[in-house]
Design an enzyme around this catalytic site. Structure first.
Site: not given
Ligand SMILES: Cc1ncc(C[n+]2csc(CCOP(=O)(O)OP(=O)(O)O)c2C)c(N)n1
Ligand SMILES: [Mg+2]
Lengths: 586, 168
Positions: A67, A129-130, A179, A490
């Protein structure tokens, strides 16, 4: 193209001609209404209703591999097009993976809208959950965010989110949709125009301030314009050029400002700041007037603010009032749209010829050019600076270049001369390694036909290299130059200068990038001599798919000049001349 | 040579939405500015909440805080009223043991505080006034054994007919 749009929806609801639509349908309708053509995303439980409804709408979906890639792609699309980029993710880990990309967009004022699924509203705050506090996590790294729990609120929220993302000083906005809100079906909803931000917040530049600024500009002997990202975002590049030419003022640019003024214009100084060329920083330090346009006096630009251009009066034209006097005190603040401010200034300033000041700067330039690596004879080895210079030459300066973060980013800024706005995309404020490849993929959707070059280090490239398979799946054409120095260069450079040369955790073993390309069904090339570069570039350009060129450059080269962090801007570490570690063999 | 930090009072009108207060507070937290006091409540307009916020900051930091508050989408109006003609009030409850109730009631007279609860074991005093006045009352009551103290933090309103929102 692997992903074809379905023209016919395959929903059971279709059969019933009910005006009722689900939240998921309202979401896509709202996105279509905003002109969205492409979204970058990754599905999961809490966003599945939205995905299920998606095929009915004329929006292309790009399946990313992580993502973070989605948020960078949306950002790259936004920076290239000036339109709002859209990323989609599920709740919990999907949302947290977006975070780096959101913060990157925030720090560089890029208009991005992220849509995240959230658990059904009864589960909010229960550690379901999540379930994670997505709006809480993203609160400090978004311009604004929303938690939507009702389907009927989706259209107005999306409209407002886009408005907030692109208005004023742009930035990322996140819309977290439960949802159940995606699933619920509602009667058609009324859409009111976005009522925010409220009108009271608009302020226009005061006339006295403009008069004062014009007076300072007319009276200055050694003025310098500092042009930032805001010039391009406001579409003020033409006005900037007019001001510079009419008032005969040299223009220095910030990293994100490159391209806002033609690099090949005689009044262009180049980039200022930590890795700005010596003459640019000297000119800034010796100036008697700084005209700062759409920039924010970042610490990488000013060095020590106590000794920054102490002899100069300062004019600051900027859209965000919270940037005024934040790090550098200014004499005249012109808060508002930079394009409008510049037009106002143009109607006030008098034509000038500042020959002596230009000659003085040319003198500074001549002295520094001796140390310029491009002026040095080719000793057979491959220097990153040569790669940038040659890429610039071979692409005639017209490519859209997307850089990652590190030494290669600074070399690109120094040696690829950008004449056009929005042709350099790079992570400035957050300095996010892993940005380049996904950002370039996003930019590809804004410019289907432009030549695009990704310039990434061997370190940063590996952070998001998984998106190569997205490139392959979507059939995207990019030219990827991996500047392979075998180090987190760097950081190695800082270790060399400031940590006694102790190279701790910076030597880097990489996969064979040619084989990596091939593993993705893509073309891979290797270049380790400057003489082989033009051929490889030609081959890459001719190839239909994405090509990776593994440029095996000098391992321990450093970016010069360098103003150490918080040092005085005129106190630069200069390139040893001639390059001491590489004796020229004729 | 650090600039002088003084007390600044901000009046902030925000949309009455979940998260709006969080955003305001988060802005101060991020800049490591400690909030001395904060009050929130409804206003004469539905959907609009009013926050009175007191912090210690130097003049430029206060101006930047104001500018940053303005950037919050939920924020409708911000005013640093520190230098303006405003009435600032705070309320406090002080609970003490009952053994010095006579002395406590005398102090209440002096400070124009009110007794709101009196029982065999305790006495509770209410006071409204400037922060100085409340500080004074608390100091005066200390010798009698304060067992519990609660203060609301400051609320502020401009003198005269003008409210923050109509001024731009
Ligand atoms: C995500 C992230 N982690 C760490 C850093 C710190 N950092 C800045 S530049 C750099 C080295 C980059 O190495 P490489 O990608 O090989 O580019 P080079 O400097 O060698 O050109 C690192 C580790 C960063 N900017 N971003
Ligand atoms: Mg490297």
């Amino acid at each position: 193209m692997a992903l074809q749009l379905e023209t016919e929806p395959k929903h059971a609801e279709e059969d019933a001609p009910s005006p009722r639509r689900t939240g998921a349908q309202l979401l896509w309708e709202a996105l279509v209404r905003e002109g969205v053509e492409v979204v970058f995303g990754y599905p999961g439980g809490a966003i599945m209703p939205a995905y299920d409804a998606m095929p009915a709408y004329p929006i292309r979906h790009v399946l990313v591999r992580h993502e973070q890639g989605a948020s960078h792609m949306a950002d790259g699309y936004a920076r290239a097009s000036g339109k709002v980029g859209v990323a989609v993710a599920t709740s919990g880990p999907g949302a947290t993976n977006l975070v780096t990309g959101i913060a990157t967009a925030m720090l560089d004022s890029s208009p991005v809208v992220c849509i995240t699924g959230q658990v059904a509203s009864p589960g909010l705050g229960t550690d379901a959950f999540q379930e994670i506090d997505t709006t809480g996590i993203t609160l400090p790294i978004t311009k604004h965010n929303y938690l939507v729990t009702k389907a009927a609120d989706i259209p107005a929220t999306i409209r407002e989110a886009f408005h907030v993302a692109r208005s004023g000083r742009p930035g990322p906005v996140l819309v977290d949709i439960t949802k159940d809100a995606q699933q619920a079906a509602v009667e058609s909803v009324q859409l009111s125009p976005p009522h925010r931000p409220r009108n009271g917040k608009r302020r226009s530049v005061r006339t006295e301030m403009l008069d004062k600024a014009a007076e300072l500009i007319d009276g200055a002997k050694r003025p310098v314009i500092l042009a930032g990202h805001g010039v391009m975002m406001a579409g003020a590049t033409r006005a900037l050029r007019e001001l510079a030419e009419r008032s005969d003022i040299p223009v220095a640019q910030t990293l994100l400002g490159l391209g806002g003024f033609p690099a090949t214009h005689p009044l262009s100084l180049g980039m200022m700041g930590m890795h700005g060329e010596a003459w640019v920083n000297f000119a800034v330090q010796q100036s008697d007037l700084l005209v700062a346009l759409g920039m924010r006096f970042d610490d990488r630009v000013t060095g020590n603010t106590k000794t920054f251009a102490v002899g100069a009066k300062k004019i600051h034209a900027e859209i965000d009032p919270s940037e005024i006097d934040k790090t550098v005190k200014v004499d005249v603040a012109l808060v508002g749209d930079v394009a409008v401010t510049l037009e106002e200034l143009l109607s006030r300033v008098k034509p000038r010829d500042r020959g002596p000041w230009r000659k003085h700067i040319a003198g500074l330039k001549g002295e520094a050019a001796v140390r310029d690596i491009v002026s040095l004879p080719d000793d057979g080895r491959l220097y990153a600076a040569h790669v940038m210079h040659d890429l610039w030459r071979l692409t005639k300066g017209n490519a859209l270049v997307v850089t990652d973060v590190g030494q290669h980013q600074m070399w690109e800024a120094q040696y690829y001369r950008h004449d056009h706005p929005r042709k350099l995309i790079t992570s400035g404020g957050l300095g996010t390694m892993g940005f380049a490849l996904p950002a370039a993929m996003g930019a590809r959707f804004a410019f289907p036909d432009d030549e695009i070059w990704v310039i990434a280090g061997d370190g940063g490239f590996q952070m998001t290299a998984a998106e190569l398979s997205t490139c392959a799946q979507e059939g995207l054409k990019l030219n990827v130059a991996v500047i392979n120095n075998g180090y987190l260069g760097m950081v190695r450079q800082w270790q060399q200068f400031f940590y006694g040369g102790r190279y701790i955790a910076t030597p880097l073993k990489s996969p064979d990038f040619v084989k990596l390309a091939e593993a993705h069904g893509l073309c891979g090339l290797r270049v380790d001599r400057r003489a082989d570069l033009p051929n490889a570039v030609e081959k890459a350009r001719a190839e239909r798919g994405t090509v990776i060129i593994d440029f095996r450059v000098e391992a321990e080269d450093s970016v010069y000049p360098m103003v150490p962090a918080a040092a005085d801007l005129h106190d630069m570490i200069r390139r040893p001349s001639p390059i001491e570690e590489t004796p020229y063999d004729s | 040579m650090t600039p002088e930090r003084t007390s600044h009072t901000f009046i902030v009108l925000v949309e009455d939405l979940p998260g709006a207060l969080n955003r305001v507070v988060s802005l101060f937290r991020r800049r490591v500015v400690n909030i001395d006091s904060l009050t929130v409540g409804r206003t004469e307009r539905s959907g609009v909440s009013r926050i009175t916020l007191v912090v210690r900051a130097d003049a430029n930091a206060a101006r930047l805080l104001e500018a940053n508050l303005y950037k919050l989408v939920d924020v409708i109006e911000v005013r640093d009223v520190t230098a303006e003609p405003v009435v600032v009030r705070e309320m406090a409850f002080v609970k003490l043991g009952a053994q010095f109730r006579g002395e406590v009631m005398q102090m209440c007279d002096v400070f124009r505080a009110r007794v709101v609860d009196l029982g065999p074991a305790s006495i509770t005093v209410e006071s409204t006034g400037s922060q100085d006045k409340i500080d004074g009352l608390i100091e005066a009551l200390k010798p009698f054994g304060i067992v519990e103290l609660v203060r609301t933090g400051a609320v502020a309103i401009a003198r005269g007919p003008i409210s923050p929102e109509v001024q731009t």
